[in-house]
Design an enzyme around this catalytic site. Structure first.
Site, PDB file in Angstrom:
ATOM      1  CG  HIS A 100      43.011  71.394  18.659  1.00  0.00           C
ATOM      2  ND1 HIS A 100      41.892  72.030  19.182  1.00  0.00           N
ATOM      3  CD2 HIS A 100      44.047  72.341  18.424  1.00  0.00           C
ATOM      4  CE1 HIS A 100      42.539  73.403  19.601  1.00  0.00           C
ATOM      5  NE2 HIS A 100      43.791  73.496  19.070  1.00  0.00           N
ATOM      6  CG  ASP A 157      42.152  74.436  29.432  1.00  0.00           C
ATOM      7  OD1 ASP A 157      43.442  74.796  29.376  1.00  0.00           O
ATOM      8  OD2 ASP A 157      41.459  74.836  28.661  1.00  0.00           O
ATOM      9  NE  ARG A 212      48.482  79.099  28.784  1.00  0.00           N
ATOM     10  CZ  ARG A 212      47.997  78.210  27.545  1.00  0.00           C
ATOM     11  NH1 ARG A 212      46.998  77.338  27.875  1.00  0.00           N
ATOM     12  NH2 ARG A 212      48.434  78.578  26.340  1.00  0.00           N
ATOM     13  CB  SER A 269      45.666  74.380  26.924  1.00  0.00           C
ATOM     14  OG  SER A 269      44.442  74.560  26.718  1.00  0.00           O
ATOM     15  CE  LYS A 328      41.006  72.987  25.900  1.00  0.00           C
ATOM     16  NZ  LYS A 328      41.084  74.553  25.548  1.00  0.00           N
TER      17      LYS A 328
HETATM   18  N1  IUR Z   1      43.558  76.451  22.281  1.00  0.00           N
HETATM   19  C1  IUR Z   1      43.553  75.675  23.645  1.00  0.00           C
HETATM   20  O1  IUR Z   1      42.664  74.861  23.647  1.00  0.00           O
HETATM   21  N2  IUR Z   1      44.506  75.979  24.355  1.00  0.00           N
HETATM   22  C2  IUR Z   1      45.317  76.799  24.286  1.00  0.00           C
HETATM   23  O2  IUR Z   1      46.472  77.245  25.025  1.00  0.00           O
HETATM   24  C3  IUR Z   1      45.339  77.520  22.858  1.00  0.00           C
HETATM   25  C4  IUR Z   1      44.740  77.333  22.009  1.00  0.00           C
HETATM   26  I1  IUR Z   1      47.093  78.805  22.596  1.00  0.00           I
END
Ligand code: IUR
Length: 471
Positions: free
Chosen positions: A105, A184, A191, A206, A210
């Site tokens: 990521h 999420d 948010r 978040s 995932k």
């Molecule tokens: N990418 C995500 O998957 N969640 C987040 O809160 C952010 C970037 I900032």
């Protein structure tokens, strides 16, 4: 009979105690607002209420703001991550893949096409890579937008399809499915609406929830710092990286972070079609140094964490060989076919002498910008460049907006190169709207040229600042 009665009374009493111990939503908000830590049960109740619809939007907004203001410690963040992950489907894999399922990521950058090269390189090394990527927002690009500039590429794949592609190819790059981490989706939208996006525990929950739902064996995070990154300074990025690493390891994934600089664009191309072209050239062995540095570092970390390399240097070497030797390119070709690209087109894109623009859409117009002085290219401001390209249609401001895949820019000179006054340094690809004089001026100011005497150490070569391993 008597024992069964005693058991019944015990279970009822325990349930009543539990209920009495459970705080109401306003009490939970007050607890966080006043600076106390939320227990695992509090966080479970909160996510449960979010999923059952028994919490009001105003209450969710208030709780998000309380978390934004008071923060969460490592244990709270881990509990939030776990409950978010469990709000939806958690993927499962065949037993023989145990220890081999990995992902990466990135916190987002300019010209960041690492996933397009890394996923097939990892697959070529024997790993399984169910890469779930995102779309671009504001100045940062998104891997899914880049891939969608390839005609036919389908980023929408079900969990069953992902499993089938991983069996046949070893890697896929897909969008978030409806069934993974529904909490999420709700929280992220709230948010955005309540100005609470930039909260470390909320970002951590978040991202890691995932990845946890992908049931990974190992995860590497590219946490960026610099003028075009979410965090401008190394300290902020390090704090986020530590939380992410802790939360990832807490969910049972071996998790490491790489802290990398995000000032100048990565590679020479910015913009969706152009970045696909540069990724393919990299997979053909002609990649820019900085892109290869990131790909081999991130890939090397994953090979070490999965036991396929004994140390970081061997890991980097293996990834580099998979790219230079063409195995990664072959994986990319078969991944494209598995995700909907016509066989002939996938083959043409991966052949040695491709006319990319006979397949990828080329912008109708192009203009070259020239250097105003003699000297050495010291820097290119990636943020400025990305902001102008965004205004010209390469990116989106709101989720769901379309993007123009053909808009982009090519840097014609690498950092550290000598430049003469009047020599071209940037080729801008545009359509409608054309760049305004002010936008051209801003693009020009992205180039920093110094005389050789004034020149400071240029930044390429120390793109990767630090690697945080879980052991
Ligand atoms: N990418 C995500 O998957 N969640 C987040 O809160 C952010 C970037 I900032």
């Amino acid at each position: 009979m008597y024992t069964a009665y005693i058991m019944y009374v015990y279970v009822r009493m325990y349930g009543l105690f539990q209920q009495a111990a459970m705080l109401s939503i306003p009490d939970l908000i007050k607890k966080k607002r006043d600076g106390s830590r939320l227990s695992n049960e509090d966080i479970k109740a909160l996510i449960g209420a979010l999923m059952s619809g028994s919490i009001q939007d105003s209450q969710t907004g208030a709780m998000l703001m309380a978390i934004w203001q008071k923060g969460m410690d490592g244990a709270e963040t881990e509990a939030l991550t776990r409950e978010m992950m469990l709000s939806g489907e958690v993927m499962s894999w065949p037993e023989e893949w145990a220890g081999l399922v990995v992902d990466k990521h990135s916190t987002g950058g300019v010209g960041d096409k690492v996933s397009l090269v890394l996923a097939p390189a990892l697959a070529a090394c024997g790993l399984k890579v169910p890469m779930i990527s995102g779309r671009g927002l504001a100045h940062t690009g998104g891997t899914l937008d880049k891939l969608e500039s390839i005609p036919g590429f389908n980023i929408h794949q079900s969990v069953q399809q992902v499993r089938a592609i991983l069996s046949a190819v070893g890697c896929c790059i897909v969008g978030q499915t409806q069934t993974l981490v529904p909490a999420d989706r709700v929280l992220y939208a709230m948010r955005d609406a309540t100005s609470t996006v930039d909260s470390l525990p909320l970002i951590t929950g978040s991202i890691i929830s995932k990845k946890g739902a992908e049931s990974l064996s190992a995860l590497v995070l590219d946490v960026k710092f610099g003028r075009a990154a979410l965090f401008k300074d190394l300290d902020g990025a390090k704090q986020l990286a530590s939380l992410l690493v802790r939360a990832g390891n807490g969910q049972g994934m071996r998790t490491a972070a790489v802290l990398s600089r995000m000032d100048a664009p990565i590679g020479r191309c910015v913009g969706n079609s152009l970045e696909v072209m540069e990724s393919l050239n990299t997979l053909k062995g002609h990649g820019p140094e900085d892109l290869m540095e990131l790909v081999t570092t991130l890939g090397g970390v994953l090979l070490v964490m999965t036991g396929l390399a004994s140390d970081q240097s061997q890991g980097r070497e293996k990834i580099s060989r998979a790219v230079i030797g063409g195995e990664a390119l072959l994986k990319f070709q078969t991944m494209m076919e598995a995700q909907g690209v016509a066989k002939e087109m996938a083959r043409a894109l991966c052949s040695a002498h491709t006319d990319y623009f006979s397949i990828l859409r080329k912008a109708e117009h192009g203009v070259e910008l020239t250097s105003g002085e003699d000297g050495v290219v010291e820097d290119v401001d990636g943020l400025l460049l990305a902001q102008v390209l965004h205004q010209l249609g390469a990116g989106r401001t709101k989720a769901g907006q379309p993007v123009n895949h053909s808009v982009g820019a090519e840097l014609l000179l690498p950092l550290g190169q000598t430049v003469k006054k009047g020599a071209p340094w940037l080729r801008l690809h545009y359509e409608d709207p054309p760049p305004s004089p002010d936008q051209i001026c801003r693009l020009q100011s992205a180039l920093v040229v110094r005389s050789p005497a004034q020149r400071r150490q240029h930044q390429r070569g120390n793109l990767v600042k630090e690697v945080m391993l879980p052991f």
